[in-house]
Design a protein around this motif. Sequence first.
Motif, mmCIF file in Angstrom:
data_model
loop_
_atom_site.group_PDB
_atom_site.id
_atom_site.type_symbol
_atom_site.label_atom_id
_atom_site.label_comp_id
_atom_site.label_asym_id
_atom_site.label_seq_id
_atom_site.Cartn_x
_atom_site.Cartn_y
_atom_site.Cartn_z
ATOM 1 N N ASP A 2 33.112 -54.546 -12.786
ATOM 2 C CA ASP A 2 32.131 -55.475 -12.549
ATOM 3 C C ASP A 2 30.810 -55.578 -13.364
ATOM 4 N N LEU A 3 30.810 -54.514 -14.257
ATOM 5 C CA LEU A 3 29.692 -54.627 -15.378
ATOM 6 C C LEU A 3 29.775 -55.668 -16.726
ATOM 7 N N ASP A 4 28.920 -55.785 -17.102
ATOM 8 C CA ASP A 4 28.846 -56.450 -18.375
ATOM 9 C C ASP A 4 29.656 -55.768 -19.501
ATOM 10 N N GLU A 5 30.606 -56.367 -20.075
ATOM 11 C CA GLU A 5 31.475 -55.705 -21.022
ATOM 12 C C GLU A 5 30.812 -54.643 -22.181
ATOM 13 N N ASP A 6 29.521 -55.072 -22.533
ATOM 14 C CA ASP A 6 28.882 -54.405 -23.471
ATOM 15 C C ASP A 6 28.437 -53.135 -22.894
ATOM 16 N N HIS A 7 27.687 -53.304 -21.594
ATOM 17 C CA HIS A 7 27.320 -52.004 -20.984
ATOM 18 C C HIS A 7 28.605 -51.021 -20.689
ATOM 19 N N ARG A 8 29.730 -51.616 -20.106
ATOM 20 C CA ARG A 8 30.834 -50.696 -19.981
ATOM 21 C C ARG A 8 31.549 -50.259 -21.182
ATOM 22 N N TYR A 9 31.315 -50.837 -22.397
ATOM 23 C CA TYR A 9 31.646 -50.180 -23.643
ATOM 24 C C TYR A 9 30.672 -48.957 -23.869
ATOM 25 N N ASP A 10 29.366 -49.171 -23.720
ATOM 26 C CA ASP A 10 28.353 -47.973 -24.215
ATOM 27 C C ASP A 10 28.552 -46.792 -23.104
ATOM 28 N N ILE A 11 29.218 -47.161 -21.846
ATOM 29 C CA ILE A 11 29.368 -45.866 -20.921
ATOM 30 C C ILE A 11 30.661 -45.307 -21.479
ATOM 31 N N LEU A 12 31.661 -45.926 -21.808
ATOM 32 C CA LEU A 12 32.978 -45.508 -22.474
ATOM 33 C C LEU A 12 32.555 -44.558 -23.412
ATOM 34 N N LEU A 13 31.853 -45.049 -24.402
ATOM 35 C CA LEU A 13 31.629 -44.469 -25.702
ATOM 36 C C LEU A 13 30.987 -43.078 -25.345
ATOM 37 N N VAL A 14 30.002 -43.181 -24.672
ATOM 38 C CA VAL A 14 29.110 -42.037 -24.224
ATOM 39 C C VAL A 14 30.129 -40.720 -23.446
ATOM 40 N N THR A 51 33.132 -40.587 -23.919
ATOM 41 C CA THR A 51 34.051 -40.080 -24.790
ATOM 42 C C THR A 51 33.481 -38.959 -25.583
ATOM 43 N N GLU A 52 32.222 -39.190 -26.208
ATOM 44 C CA GLU A 52 31.585 -38.320 -27.087
ATOM 45 C C GLU A 52 31.396 -37.093 -26.434
ATOM 46 N N LEU A 53 30.748 -37.143 -24.950
ATOM 47 C CA LEU A 53 30.413 -35.852 -24.138
ATOM 48 C C LEU A 53 31.682 -35.105 -23.783
ATOM 49 N N VAL A 54 32.830 -35.801 -23.485
ATOM 50 C CA VAL A 54 34.031 -35.029 -23.163
ATOM 51 C C VAL A 54 34.551 -34.379 -24.477
ATOM 52 N N THR A 55 34.516 -35.109 -25.424
ATOM 53 C CA THR A 55 35.052 -34.596 -26.704
ATOM 54 C C THR A 55 34.300 -33.335 -27.244
ATOM 55 N N ASN A 56 33.047 -32.988 -26.976
ATOM 56 C CA ASN A 56 32.223 -32.169 -27.411
ATOM 57 C C ASN A 56 32.597 -30.922 -26.495
ATOM 58 N N VAL A 57 33.084 -31.105 -25.075
ATOM 59 C CA VAL A 57 33.418 -29.837 -24.194
ATOM 60 C C VAL A 57 34.666 -29.520 -24.844
ATOM 61 N N LEU A 58 35.667 -30.281 -25.349
ATOM 62 C CA LEU A 58 37.025 -30.069 -25.578
ATOM 63 C C LEU A 58 37.157 -29.398 -27.135
ATOM 64 N N GLU A 59 36.173 -29.843 -27.997
ATOM 65 C CA GLU A 59 36.181 -29.178 -29.257
ATOM 66 C C GLU A 59 35.059 -28.259 -29.609
ATOM 67 N N HIS A 60 34.054 -28.076 -28.864
ATOM 68 C CA HIS A 60 32.893 -26.867 -29.167
ATOM 69 C C HIS A 60 32.659 -26.085 -28.221
ATOM 70 N N GLY A 68 30.206 -34.685 -36.309
ATOM 71 C CA GLY A 68 28.780 -34.360 -35.774
ATOM 72 C C GLY A 68 27.996 -35.525 -35.476
ATOM 73 N N ILE A 69 28.781 -36.599 -35.358
ATOM 74 C CA ILE A 69 27.766 -37.903 -35.116
ATOM 75 C C ILE A 69 27.804 -38.250 -33.485
ATOM 76 N N GLY A 70 28.545 -37.488 -32.719
ATOM 77 C CA GLY A 70 28.681 -38.000 -31.245
ATOM 78 C C GLY A 70 27.447 -37.852 -30.475
ATOM 79 N N ILE A 71 26.522 -36.668 -30.739
ATOM 80 C CA ILE A 71 25.019 -36.828 -30.021
ATOM 81 C C ILE A 71 24.254 -37.636 -30.592
ATOM 82 N N VAL A 72 24.499 -38.132 -31.896
ATOM 83 C CA VAL A 72 23.411 -39.044 -32.445
ATOM 84 C C VAL A 72 23.929 -40.525 -31.879
ATOM 85 N N ALA A 73 25.038 -40.724 -31.755
ATOM 86 C CA ALA A 73 25.562 -41.910 -30.998
ATOM 87 C C ALA A 73 25.071 -42.007 -29.431
ATOM 88 N N VAL A 74 24.990 -40.886 -28.705
ATOM 89 C CA VAL A 74 24.398 -40.639 -27.448
ATOM 90 C C VAL A 74 23.246 -40.969 -27.559
#
Length: 146
Positions: free
Chosen positions: A36-48, A50-59, A101-107
């Motif tokens: 029910d969220l706007d597509e752009d808002h949902r995309y931003d949430i999915l990107l954040v 992805t980046e935060l979970v990837t940081n746990v898995l890789e670092h 190393g750009i994940g937190i920059v994106a967040v």
Amino acid sequence: MTTTDEDSRSIVLDVTIAPTTLLSALRGHLTTSLQDLDEDHRYDILLVVTELVTNVLEHTPGTGRLRVLRSKAKCEVTIEVDDTSALPPEHGRSRLGGTRGIGIVAVNKIAREWGTRPSADGGKTVFASVRCANDETSAGRCPPTA
């Protein structure tokens, strides 16, 4: 009693992060849960997410926990990721080298706010709050949860 100024939140997702975690499954679940969220808002949430979970898995060593919380009072979704490392995320650098190393920059660019807080077990929680692009609650773009 909750007023519109209070931040009553509902849990959208609360899962363990492990080496076997499939990011595509997490994104699929969130896409459905937040349809029910706007597509752009949902995309931003999915990107954040992805980046935060990837940081746990890789670092970080061990496993972690992902929580996605939706505010009932305003158009905001908060992502919280617990891990077992006391080290804060590094802004723009990665121990993995290369173009990493750009994940937190994106967040940092997407989130209204983000940061870390220590946990009692010696690890930390990394959190980020993502609001609609227009930063308002509007029935057509970001309806409140029931």
